[in-house]
Design an enzyme around this catalytic site. Sequence first.
Site, PDB file in Angstrom:
ATOM      1  N   LYS A  22       0.755  -1.278  -0.075  1.00 53.20           N
ATOM      2  CA  LYS A  22      -0.064  -0.084   0.263  1.00 53.20           C
ATOM      3  C   LYS A  22       0.803   1.282   0.047  1.00 53.20           C
ATOM      4  O   LYS A  22       0.580   1.948  -0.772  1.00 53.20           O
ATOM      5  CB  LYS A  22      -0.856  -0.025   1.341  1.00 53.20           C
ATOM      6  CG  LYS A  22      -1.478   1.299   1.444  1.00 53.20           C
ATOM      7  CD  LYS A  22      -2.373   1.399   3.055  1.00 53.20           C
ATOM      8  CE  LYS A  22      -1.263   1.492   3.946  1.00 53.20           C
ATOM      9  NZ  LYS A  22      -1.363   2.827   4.653  1.00 53.20           N
ATOM     10  N   ASN A  23       1.790   1.393   0.884  1.00 58.38           N
ATOM     11  CA  ASN A  23       2.728   2.571   1.084  1.00 58.38           C
ATOM     12  C   ASN A  23       3.527   2.956  -0.211  1.00 58.38           C
ATOM     13  O   ASN A  23       3.800   3.940  -0.455  1.00 58.38           O
ATOM     14  CB  ASN A  23       3.377   2.470   2.483  1.00 58.38           C
ATOM     15  CG  ASN A  23       2.298   2.954   3.513  1.00 58.38           C
ATOM     16  OD1 ASN A  23       1.099   3.161   3.334  1.00 58.38           O
ATOM     17  ND2 ASN A  23       2.882   2.464   4.825  1.00 58.38           N
ATOM     18  N   CYS A 118      -3.796  13.247  12.590  1.00 55.37           N
ATOM     19  CA  CYS A 118      -4.818  11.981  12.649  1.00 55.37           C
ATOM     20  C   CYS A 118      -4.781  11.262  13.796  1.00 55.37           C
ATOM     21  O   CYS A 118      -4.019  11.731  14.799  1.00 55.37           O
ATOM     22  CB  CYS A 118      -4.390  11.136  11.440  1.00 55.37           C
ATOM     23  SG  CYS A 118      -2.678  10.170  11.666  1.00 55.37           S
ATOM     24  N   ARG A 123       1.309  14.681  13.019  1.00 50.20           N
ATOM     25  CA  ARG A 123       1.834  14.505  11.743  1.00 50.20           C
ATOM     26  C   ARG A 123       1.730  15.785  10.831  1.00 50.20           C
ATOM     27  O   ARG A 123       1.113  16.098   9.666  1.00 50.20           O
ATOM     28  CB  ARG A 123       0.927  13.408  11.019  1.00 50.20           C
ATOM     29  CG  ARG A 123       1.004  12.121  11.593  1.00 50.20           C
ATOM     30  CD  ARG A 123       0.138  11.025  11.046  1.00 50.20           C
ATOM     31  NE  ARG A 123       1.029  10.376  10.181  1.00 50.20           N
ATOM     32  CZ  ARG A 123       0.721   9.100   9.233  1.00 50.20           C
ATOM     33  NH1 ARG A 123      -0.698   8.875   9.466  1.00 50.20           N
ATOM     34  NH2 ARG A 123       1.151   8.942   8.528  1.00 50.20           N
ATOM     35  N   ASP A 308       4.885   0.370  12.099  1.00 51.67           N
ATOM     36  CA  ASP A 308       3.696  -0.215  11.438  1.00 51.67           C
ATOM     37  C   ASP A 308       3.373  -1.618  11.980  1.00 51.67           C
ATOM     38  O   ASP A 308       2.347  -2.131  11.447  1.00 51.67           O
ATOM     39  CB  ASP A 308       3.577  -0.061  10.013  1.00 51.67           C
ATOM     40  CG  ASP A 308       3.550   1.291   9.470  1.00 51.67           C
ATOM     41  OD1 ASP A 308       2.865   2.268  10.342  1.00 51.67           O
ATOM     42  OD2 ASP A 308       3.639   1.660   8.370  1.00 51.67           O
ATOM     43  N   ARG A 400      -8.507  -0.059   4.517  1.00 48.69           N
ATOM     44  CA  ARG A 400      -7.764   1.041   3.979  1.00 48.69           C
ATOM     45  C   ARG A 400      -6.379   0.211   3.771  1.00 48.69           C
ATOM     46  O   ARG A 400      -5.686   0.579   2.726  1.00 48.69           O
ATOM     47  CB  ARG A 400      -7.451   1.979   5.096  1.00 48.69           C
ATOM     48  CG  ARG A 400      -8.489   2.895   5.121  1.00 48.69           C
ATOM     49  CD  ARG A 400      -8.022   3.997   6.056  1.00 48.69           C
ATOM     50  NE  ARG A 400      -6.979   4.954   5.369  1.00 48.69           N
ATOM     51  CZ  ARG A 400      -6.291   6.059   5.920  1.00 48.69           C
ATOM     52  NH1 ARG A 400      -6.995   6.452   7.043  1.00 48.69           N
ATOM     53  NH2 ARG A 400      -5.429   6.545   5.318  1.00 48.69           N
TER      54      ARG A 400
HETATM   55  N1  EPU Z   1       7.047  14.457  10.494  1.00 48.29           N
HETATM   56  C1  EPU Z   1       7.037  15.779  11.076  1.00 48.29           C
HETATM   57  N2  EPU Z   1       7.141  16.703   9.889  1.00 48.29           N
HETATM   58  C2  EPU Z   1       6.786  16.500   8.600  1.00 48.29           C
HETATM   59  C3  EPU Z   1       6.701  14.923   8.301  1.00 48.29           C
HETATM   60  C4  EPU Z   1       6.831  14.084   9.461  1.00 48.29           C
HETATM   61  O1  EPU Z   1       6.941  16.077  12.216  1.00 48.29           O
HETATM   62  O2  EPU Z   1       6.853  16.872   7.614  1.00 48.29           O
HETATM   63  C5  EPU Z   1       6.939  13.388  11.698  1.00 48.29           C
HETATM   64  C6  EPU Z   1       5.491  12.723  11.857  1.00 48.29           C
HETATM   65  O3  EPU Z   1       4.513  13.530  12.619  1.00 48.29           O
HETATM   66  C7  EPU Z   1       5.827  11.563  12.651  1.00 48.29           C
HETATM   67  C8  EPU Z   1       7.434  11.040  11.895  1.00 48.29           C
HETATM   68  O4  EPU Z   1       7.820  12.467  11.361  1.00 48.29           O
HETATM   69  O5  EPU Z   1       5.932  11.650  13.925  1.00 48.29           O
HETATM   70  C9  EPU Z   1       7.565  10.422  10.715  1.00 48.29           C
HETATM   71  O6  EPU Z   1       6.767  10.602   9.705  1.00 48.29           O
HETATM   72  P1  EPU Z   1       6.878  10.167   8.228  1.00 48.29           P
HETATM   73  O7  EPU Z   1       6.934  11.296   7.474  1.00 48.29           O
HETATM   74  O8  EPU Z   1       8.159   9.219   8.058  1.00 48.29           O
HETATM   75  O9  EPU Z   1       5.553   9.001   7.911  1.00 48.29           O
HETATM   76  P2  EPU Z   1       4.592   9.444   6.796  1.00 48.29           P
HETATM   77  O10 EPU Z   1       5.251   9.427   5.526  1.00 48.29           O
HETATM   78  O11 EPU Z   1       3.677  10.413   6.920  1.00 48.29           O
HETATM   79  C10 EPU Z   1       4.679   6.900   6.134  1.00 48.29           C
HETATM   80  C11 EPU Z   1       3.506   5.650   6.164  1.00 48.29           C
HETATM   81  C12 EPU Z   1       3.189   5.450   7.489  1.00 48.29           C
HETATM   82  C13 EPU Z   1       4.204   4.986   8.432  1.00 48.29           C
HETATM   83  C14 EPU Z   1       5.565   5.928   8.420  1.00 48.29           C
HETATM   84  C15 EPU Z   1       6.566   5.469   9.036  1.00 48.29           C
HETATM   85  C16 EPU Z   1       2.439   6.108   3.758  1.00 48.29           C
HETATM   86  C17 EPU Z   1       1.407   6.401   3.121  1.00 48.29           C
HETATM   87  N3  EPU Z   1       2.395   6.145   5.168  1.00 48.29           N
HETATM   88  O12 EPU Z   1       3.831   7.970   6.849  1.00 48.29           O
HETATM   89  O13 EPU Z   1       2.295   4.291   7.291  1.00 48.29           O
HETATM   90  O14 EPU Z   1       3.823   4.671   9.556  1.00 48.29           O
HETATM   91  O15 EPU Z   1       5.705   6.518   6.987  1.00 48.29           O
HETATM   92  O16 EPU Z   1       7.376   4.574   8.603  1.00 48.29           O
HETATM   93  O17 EPU Z   1       3.581   5.580   3.398  1.00 48.29           O
HETATM   94  C18 EPU Z   1       0.299   2.972   7.779  1.00 48.29           C
HETATM   95  O18 EPU Z   1       0.469   2.305   7.026  1.00 48.29           O
HETATM   96  O19 EPU Z   1      -0.589   2.543   8.758  1.00 48.29           O
HETATM   97  C19 EPU Z   1       1.125   3.968   8.065  1.00 48.29           C
HETATM   98  C20 EPU Z   1       0.717   4.899   9.193  1.00 48.29           C
END
Ligand code: EPU
Length: 421
Positions: A22-23, A118, A123, A308, A400
């Site tokens: 998915k991701n 969320c 986030r 995850d 999802r």
């Molecule tokens: N963060 C910030 N600022 C930003 C971006 C991130 O503070 O601009 C913080 C977030 O709040 C969080 C941490 O950094 O505390 C990690 O966030 P990251 O950006 O790495 O995560 P993401 O890209 O939002 C993806 C996956 C998530 C998975 C995380 C970590 C997708 C669509 N989602 O999220 O997947 O947990 O990386 O590996 O790729 C799930 O599938 O259940 C899921 C939540």
Amino acid sequence: MDAILVKGNGPLRGRIPIAGAKNACLGLMPATLLSEEPLTLTNVPRLSDIATMSHLLESLGTEVQALNEGRVIVTSSHEIANDRADYDIVRKMRASFHVLGPLLARHGHAVVSLPGGCAIGARPVNFHLEGLQALGAEMELKDGYVHASAPKGLKGARHRLPFASVGATENILMAATLARGTTILENAAREPEIVDLVKCLRAMGAQIEGEGSETLTIEGVDRLHGTTHRVVADRIEMGTYMLAPVITHGEVELVGGSIELLGSFVEKLHEAGVDVTPTNEGIRVKRAAERIRAVDVRTEVFPGFPTDLQAQMMALMCTAEGSCALEETIFENRFMHAPELIRMGAKIDVHGNTATVTGVERLKGAPVMATDLRASVSLILAALAAEGETLVSRVYHLDRGYERVEEKLGACGALIERVAA
Ligand code: EPU
């Protein structure tokens, strides 16, 4: 609203096919905006998040065609008809924000709703915005929307991410493929989904080096072309289903899975007393000992233990021998499954970002509520090992990210069905 009813009935045995990630797919689909030519993705998982991303792309003028019952998606962004990603779609799924970088790079302008918080944490998107600003984008935040523009095009730069964010790496990487000159992105995410995105972008003509390491070097090109790309296997689905035979004392082969995608998750399983063996088609998993040992877990970026899989590991630890600490370092509020597991007889104490879990002999079935995607599936794992019936409500979270969960587990002997509740 659908619910899932599980009757704990002992060992699961059989084979479970692993879908595309998915991701990874949610990172790959926006790449279509970078080219006038079609991008075809195969091994696409059939999930509601993928449908949401399709709707978002359609709203921007992309033609999206699903073939082979949704396993193949052909996207064609001949022109960007609209550069505004509305709150109505973005609020449903944070990954919608990934369209910002590609829109800016190809079109020079984008208006994208802020995704908001969320259930698992605030986030924010500051790392995405700072990275795109480093490439010369001008940003203004107005009425909950990011108004971004780069009228003269983006320009390569050296930029260091404050944290190796998966989403920010994807956004900046896609934008940099069409920027003028060289971009060096330091402290980039190393997750397998990033490596998969780089492979696809390279097949589209992008010049990128360093995937899987902390530094990505991107040499901007004038245009990208179309390609066909197979989505990498879903390591989180794989990790989740690896725990199903372990928690039920069974044995299952995950077809299409590979150990390399799992980082330190496999090491933790070995420590806990789980046998993981590669096979010709994937991996086979079973307990090595009668009782699983409690092991401490700290979530980290790849190749560390994935956030995850934290909820699913907690379900397993609820039935392990001894006590352990699960520390969540990626998201600030990702223990909402704990009170639900406690309803099933688990012994869990949450202090800040650490949960102390003491294993019990047997969990008991109970009515529980899913609060987010990974929390929902952890409740299903716990229910498989529990005595009696568990009704997991609010399963739209599950749809999802897990394709046909009841069919995949049912085929291995689980008594699990979807019911209207
Ligand atoms: N963060 C910030 N600022 C930003 C971006 C991130 O503070 O601009 C913080 C977030 O709040 C969080 C941490 O950094 O505390 C990690 O966030 P990251 O950006 O790495 O995560 P993401 O890209 O939002 C993806 C996956 C998530 C998975 C995380 C970590 C997708 C669509 N989602 O999220 O997947 O947990 O990386 O590996 O790729 C799930 O599938 O259940 C899921 C939540």
